[in-house]
Scaffold this motif. Structure first.
Motif, PDB file in Angstrom:
ATOM      1  N   UNK A 135     -15.779   4.255  -0.683  1.00 21.08           N
ATOM      2  CA  UNK A 135     -15.631   5.729  -1.155  1.00 21.08           C
ATOM      3  C   UNK A 135     -14.546   5.874  -2.010  1.00 21.08           C
ATOM      4  N   UNK A 136     -13.279   5.357  -1.704  1.00 22.22           N
ATOM      5  CA  UNK A 136     -12.152   5.608  -2.395  1.00 22.22           C
ATOM      6  C   UNK A 136     -12.203   4.583  -3.900  1.00 22.22           C
ATOM      7  N   UNK A 137     -13.072   3.666  -3.837  1.00 25.63           N
ATOM      8  CA  UNK A 137     -13.279   3.188  -5.222  1.00 25.63           C
ATOM      9  C   UNK A 137     -14.395   3.811  -5.873  1.00 25.63           C
ATOM     10  N   UNK A 138     -14.981   4.965  -5.339  1.00 21.65           N
ATOM     11  CA  UNK A 138     -16.061   5.799  -6.295  1.00 21.65           C
ATOM     12  C   UNK A 138     -17.355   5.176  -5.937  1.00 21.65           C
ATOM     13  N   UNK A 164      -3.990   4.555  -5.047  1.00 20.30           N
ATOM     14  CA  UNK A 164      -2.992   5.180  -5.829  1.00 20.30           C
ATOM     15  C   UNK A 164      -3.276   6.050  -6.927  1.00 20.30           C
ATOM     16  N   UNK A 165      -2.735   7.197  -7.098  1.00 20.77           N
ATOM     17  CA  UNK A 165      -3.093   8.267  -8.322  1.00 20.77           C
ATOM     18  C   UNK A 165      -4.184   8.972  -8.480  1.00 20.77           C
ATOM     19  N   UNK A 166      -4.802   9.230  -7.430  1.00 23.55           N
ATOM     20  CA  UNK A 166      -6.274   9.747  -7.483  1.00 23.55           C
ATOM     21  C   UNK A 166      -6.170  11.292  -7.377  1.00 23.55           C
ATOM     22  N   UNK A 167      -4.790  11.821  -7.482  1.00 22.23           N
ATOM     23  CA  UNK A 167      -4.967  13.358  -7.392  1.00 22.23           C
ATOM     24  C   UNK A 167      -4.226  13.863  -6.031  1.00 22.23           C
ATOM     25  N   UNK A 168      -4.136  13.002  -5.268  1.00 21.06           N
ATOM     26  CA  UNK A 168      -3.351  13.382  -4.053  1.00 21.06           C
ATOM     27  C   UNK A 168      -2.124  13.883  -4.188  1.00 21.06           C
ATOM     28  N   UNK A 169      -1.349  13.600  -4.841  1.00 16.06           N
ATOM     29  CA  UNK A 169       0.055  13.989  -5.064  1.00 16.06           C
ATOM     30  C   UNK A 169       0.176  15.675  -5.552  1.00 16.06           C
ATOM     31  N   UNK A 185     -10.359   9.616  -8.921  1.00 13.98           N
ATOM     32  CA  UNK A 185     -10.250  10.229 -10.324  1.00 13.98           C
ATOM     33  C   UNK A 185     -10.206  11.823 -10.110  1.00 13.98           C
ATOM     34  N   UNK A 186      -9.477  12.224  -9.004  1.00 13.65           N
ATOM     35  CA  UNK A 186      -9.093  13.710  -8.967  1.00 13.65           C
ATOM     36  C   UNK A 186     -10.136  14.633  -8.687  1.00 13.65           C
TER      37      UNK A 186
END
Lengths: 506, 319
Positions: A492-495, A292-297, A472-473
């Motif tokens: 990957x999605x958790x960095x 959620x909220x990593x810049x995809x929007x 993180x964008x």
């Protein structure tokens, strides 16, 4: 009830709550077909089901927020049907939801008085939840979300409910606080009271719950004991007969495509989105994986002309484009399917008008409409997407899945080169999901480019050729779909670096 | 609910215009009962003549309400258009009419720019513009005119003449206009977009529509229709004073609402508005016939609008 396989065939004289044959319709949409739920005294019972299976409807009926069209509910052996949440609360049934419910501009103490919550009991539960020194004069507005969730829980516990419902409360909690919630839930169980626990996280369910009731398409399809290796069964029950097919499809993800470049994004920056660079080719479905909220929007909004980028370039067909309005993006062939279907649809208008909307989106098309031609084009799209048009007159009367299909059909009629799908299957049943993914693949095979974000990571492999991961964008990873199983994507999605890298480092 | 009630409700939902026409006929029946023989060809002719200016004024209002807006300047625009037309009459009828219509278009465009480009709430924008128009008109009348100007013969004939004894001349303007609007709303891209904007502005933008263009054109059209209504009305009453159309502001909204157009936008039709305008005119006629004082008239007027609006929310589920 005989249709429900029960792993523990006890004649439940000890049942605290027994709901059977619950039915709930919303217009033509069936939210609950036949839901059964039996919770014993002194039990933590999980309620499981995919999105749209009917969990939230069932919870709302149990807590009096909705009334069922048919079916019975007994609490402690007595027939009950709650007309309001306060009535359910009075009978000892209370629910804590994922979204905190304290009024932000009253102090916590005022909030408690408003709901007639016993203060000493509230304090006691706060201590157990690790918030011993909490100042009741604090404004909820100033508090972090996890704290608010715990306050909500303490407030519910303070009325000493016979049955506590926890609706995805752990979704916004960090691991250490989740443990505290679990401990309190176990304590409630030890006192002979019961908890209904709703969570998407299987690990939590098997760690905490005694039994799990699984819903699918508004029906109770099984009761399982998760601790004894029941996890697999739960997944199977949740997905139903299509589970195997999905697994098979996922096992053979598409290879990366080699078509011409449709869209090239260079150093794009907008809000949290920072220096994102990638290319999207014709004939491919490029997945975007992100929490959620990593810049995809922001990424999708920029590409669709909904917001302007701060810097960087979007190139379509080799030319740099500036999108000031969705119309600019649409001219360049980029069209958006938003997650919230109602954001894109005219609820009061007919299916036909909704689908034909792009046909009138320029001044040159303000004149008379060629109805016959329009009808033909709309019908073709309706057929291709198998839209259920029994309730043609107004789009708001369609089910969520059919509404989303209308949103997609619009662009089959309107024409596009690049489809931007932002979580197109959110809250849609698995059957329709498969249809939508099937269509997306088909469109790509027909030469279109598709950028697909989905909040459900396992679905990436169903449709995509290739995946980019945002964290993180920033674009932190890119992999072919064949490698993008849920585990790899989650890391990957958790960095986190990919597993192989991690091992090398170690 | 019994099957019969359900099917009745469904009939009302799908054919609310039928119910409205029934209401209209019932009101006419009431007049016939109160005064037998009153409902005849010349009565019908009179009703149509008086309904025409309101019907045309409410046409513009319908267009705006369908987009989810409202135009509170229609009456001021109608008044100003008629007044300026009359004051220009000495320089030729054509020039006078063009000047009057121009007033409508210009004010409509300003409304449109405010609403569509600067995103001012339609209610605020048009209320303010209404004040600006009335104020300017007062200044104009004091500066330029010596006496209340007369209405040219052509306009007078348009507003109150009849053909074949009973057919009002204004019907020859109103009827084609009505056909154009009804077909245009249903069967043109522009009409579709009005409904689309009223239903969901954001969704319409996402479909690639530049909403400001549609709104600007629509408010201009509403201004033009208001001006036309003003000219017709000045012909009907054979005068063009500074408060000519003021009384028609609320009826213009009422006709739209009674006609079944959702005040929140996204649905409705001009055919409904026509029946709404006729109902209001006939109602006025009933109340006049009963010799009801003006204050009571207004109370009944208001009550009927509230009742119908409530009926719509209940039965039709306009939310």
């Amino acid at each position: 009830m005989s249709a429900v396989p029960n792993d523990t065939p006890l004649a439940d004289s000890a049942a605290l709550l027994e709901a059977s044959g619950l039915v709930k319709h919303f217009g033509p949409v069936v939210a609950l077909r036949s839901a059964d739920l039996r919770v014993r005294g002194g039990e933590i019972h999980a309620l499981m089901g995919a999105n749209g299976a009917g969990k939230s409807t069932l919870v709302k009926i149990l807590t009096g927020a909705l009334t069922a069209d048919a079916g019975t509910i007994t609490l402690g052996g007595r027939n009950r049907s709650f007309r309001s949440t306060s009535e359910a609360r009075g009978a000892g049934l209370i629910c804590v939801y994922q979204d905190p419910s304290l009024l932000p501009d009253l102090t916590v103490l005022q909030n408690l008085k408003l709901t007639a919550t016993p203060i000493t009991a509230f304090r006691r539960y706060l201590i157990e939840l690790g918030l011993g020194g909490f100042d009741l004069q604090t404004m909820p507005r100033e508090l972090a979300r996890p704290t608010l969730s715990l306050l909500d829980l303490a407030r519910a516990l303070a009325i000493e409910p016979r049955l506590l419902l926890l609706d995805e409360i752990t979704a916004s909690l960090p691991a250490d606080l989740t443990v505290r919630v679990f401990n309190v839930a176990r304590q409630v169980r030890a006192e002979g009271r019961s908890v209904i626990f709703i969570s998407h996280r299987l690990a939590e369910v098997s760690a905490l719950c005694d039994r799990a009731t699984v819903l699918r398409d508004g029906k109770t399809v099984g009761v399982v004991e998760p601790a004894q290796g029941g996890e697999e069964r739960i997944v199977k029950l949740m997905l139903g007969p299509v589970a195997d097919e999905v697994a098979a499809e996922a096992a053979s993800p598409s290879a990366p495509a080699t078509g011409a470049v449709a869209v090239e994004v260079r150093d794009l920056k907008a809000g949290i989105l920072t220096d994102v660079t990638f290319t999207l080719r014709y004939g491919e479905v490029l997945g975007v994986a992100a929490l959620e909220g990593q810049g995809q929007q922001e990424l999708f909004d920029c590409l669709a002309g909904v917001r302007r980028s701060e810097s960087g370039q979007i190139m379509v067909g080799g030319k740099t484009r500036t999108f000031r309005h969705p119309a600019d993006a649409i001219r360049a062939g980029l069209v958006l399917i938003p997650a919230d279907r109602l954001q894109a649809l005219l609820r009061q208008r007919s299916v036909r008008e909704n689908i034909a909307l792009p046909l009138v989106n320029r001044i040159s098309r303000w004149g008379p409409i060629n109805t016959r031609r329009e009808k033909r084009r709309v019908e073709k799209a309706v057929k291709r997407l198998q839209i259920d048009t029994r309730v043609q007159s107004e789009v708001r009367r369609l089910s969520g899945g059919n509404q989303q299909k209308v949103g997609i059909a619009r662009w089959l009629v309107g024409g596009f080169q690049t489809l931007l799908c932002f979580d197109p299957t959110r809250g849609i049943d698995i059957g329709t999901k498969r249809q939508i993914y099937g269509l997306i693949k088909e469109l790509a095979a027909g030469g279109s480019a598709v950028l697909l974000f989905t909040s459900e990571l396992p679905e990436i492999q169903l449709a995509c050729n290739r995946v980019i991961v945002l964290f993180g964008g920033r674009l932190v990873d890119e992999m072919p779909a064949a490698e993008a199983d849920e585990k790899a994507l989650l890391r990957a999605a958790h960095g986190l670096p990919a597993e192989a890298d991690a091992e090398q480092e170690a | 609910m019994s099957v019969r009630v359900v099917s009745a409700v469904r009939l009302v939902q799908q054919r609310s215009i039928v119910v409205l026409i029934a209401l209209l006929v019932a009101l006419a029946g009431l007049i016939e009962i109160i005064r037998p023989g009153a409902v005849n060809a010349s009565w019908v002719s009179n009703i149509l003549e008086f309904a025409a200016p309101l019907g045309i004024l409410a046409a513009g209002q319908t267009l705006v309400v369908i987009t989810g807006g409202i135009d509170l300047s229609v009456a001021n625009v109608a008044t100003a258009a008629a007044y300026i037309m009359a004051s220009q009459a000495p320089y030729g009828v054509t020039r006078a009419i063009v000047a009057g219509l121009l007033v409508g278009v210009v004010v409509g465009l300003v409304n449109g720019v405010g609403v569509a480009v600067f995103r001012v709430q339609p209610l605020i924008m048009t209320l303010a513009m209404g004040l600006v128009v009335t104020g300017s008109l007062n200044v104009y009348s004091q500066a330029a005119i010596r006496s209340v100007p007369g209405v040219p013969a052509v306009i007078h004939a348009l507003g109150s003449g009849t053909v074949l004894g009973y057919v009002p001349v204004s019907l020859f303007l109103w009827a084609p206009l009505a056909v154009l609007l009804i077909l245009g709303l249903r069967g043109t891209g522009f009409g579709r977009l009005l409904y689309a904007l009223g239903d969901n502005l954001e969704a319409t933008r996402l479909a690639g529509v530049r909403a400001w263009q549609v709104l600007l054109a629509n408010y201009a059209a509403c201004g033009l229709l208001s001006a036309v209504a003003g000219l017709v009305l000045s012909g009907t009453v054979n005068a063009a004073d500074l408060s000519l159309a003021t009384v028609l502001l609320l009826p213009s909204v009422a006709a739209v609402v009674i006609g079944g157009t959702s005040i929140f936008g996204g649905s409705g039709s001009y055919s409904g508005t026509i029946v709404g305008a006729l109902i209001l005119t006939v109602l006025n006629s009933v109340l006049t016939l009963l010799d009801v004082p003006d204050a009571v008239k207004q109370v009944l007027y208001g009550a009927i609008i509230v009742i119908l609006a409530a009926a719509y929310t209940r039965v039709l589920g306009h939310d």
